[in-house]
Design an enzyme around this catalytic site. Structure first.
Site, PDB file in Angstrom:
ATOM      1  CG  HIS A  64      59.810  16.648  72.296  1.00  0.00           C
ATOM      2  ND1 HIS A  64      59.754  18.004  72.082  1.00  0.00           N
ATOM      3  CD2 HIS A  64      60.988  16.426  72.917  1.00  0.00           C
ATOM      4  CE1 HIS A  64      60.844  18.580  72.562  1.00  0.00           C
ATOM      5  NE2 HIS A  64      61.613  17.635  73.066  1.00  0.00           N
ATOM      6  CG  ASP A 169      64.774  18.079  73.809  1.00  0.00           C
ATOM      7  OD1 ASP A 169      63.958  17.509  74.561  1.00  0.00           O
ATOM      8  OD2 ASP A 169      64.436  18.915  72.951  1.00  0.00           O
TER       9      ASP A 169
END
Length: 192
Positions: A64, A169
């Site tokens: 991230h 994700d």
């Protein structure tokens, strides 16, 4: 008496830190952060937000980043063990696309300082983990982005054959597919 120290410096800004730990028959004591001592090491981030996450074995979070309102982070583990990954995604950086892994645990009590402009992720190696991180800017969901954890060009060995990854994700792009507009720019004076 030992002192807080940087034991490794990688990727033009990432630092592995070994804090001072006082052990005795009762347990241990350590400062997880002391602004003056970290500034003396050249880590001048003004941390404004602390986060804690709890995860179980094989949970993989990341990679991230925020492409606006980028965040420097100081990460460490309160309970358990993780493989921590810092990926340089700063456009123009001499280490762009390179990453470094660190094993962080409640046993070694080490910390990693990750400057602005890096994607970050971790995988839980123990049965469970309490993971903490300080950020030098507030979370901005509008500039949230990430790099696919399994990007074949990166070849990150996450130390698990059965990662547990969020649906979000799983949908992230490989680094080469991300527009340079959505990546942070390299500034030679990191540590903000």
């Amino acid at each position: 008496m030992s002192e807080l120290k940087i034991i490794a410096e990688d990727l033009n800004g990432v630092k592995l830190i070994e804090p001072v730990v006082f052990n005795d028959k009762r347990g241990f004591f350590m400062e997880s952060y002391n602004k003056k001592k970290y500034e003396a090491l050249g880590l001048n981030s003004d941390f404004v937000q602390d986060n804690i996450s709890y995860s179980k074995k094989n949970v993989l979070r990341g990679l991230h980043y925020q492409y606006q309102d980028s965040q420097a982070k100081l990460v460490y583990v309160l309970q358990g063990e993780i493989l921590d990954v810092a990926l340089d995604i700063r456009v123009g950086s001499p280490t762009f696309g390179k990453y470094k892994t660190y094993t962080l645990s409640s046993q070694n009590k080490r910390q990693v300082y990750i400057p602005r402009g890096f994607a970050h992720g971790f995988c839980v190696l123990s049965e469970e983990v309490l993971f903490c991180y300080k950020c030098d800017d507030f979370y901005n969901p509008k500039s949230e982005n990430g790099v696919l954890w399994s990007d074949p060009d990166l070849k990150i060995d996450w130390k698990t054959s059965a990662p547990i990854v969020s649906d979000r994700d799983k949908e992230l792009k490989c680094l080469k597919e991300i527009s340079k507009i959505e990546l942070p720019k390299y500034e030679d004076s990191s540590n903000r």
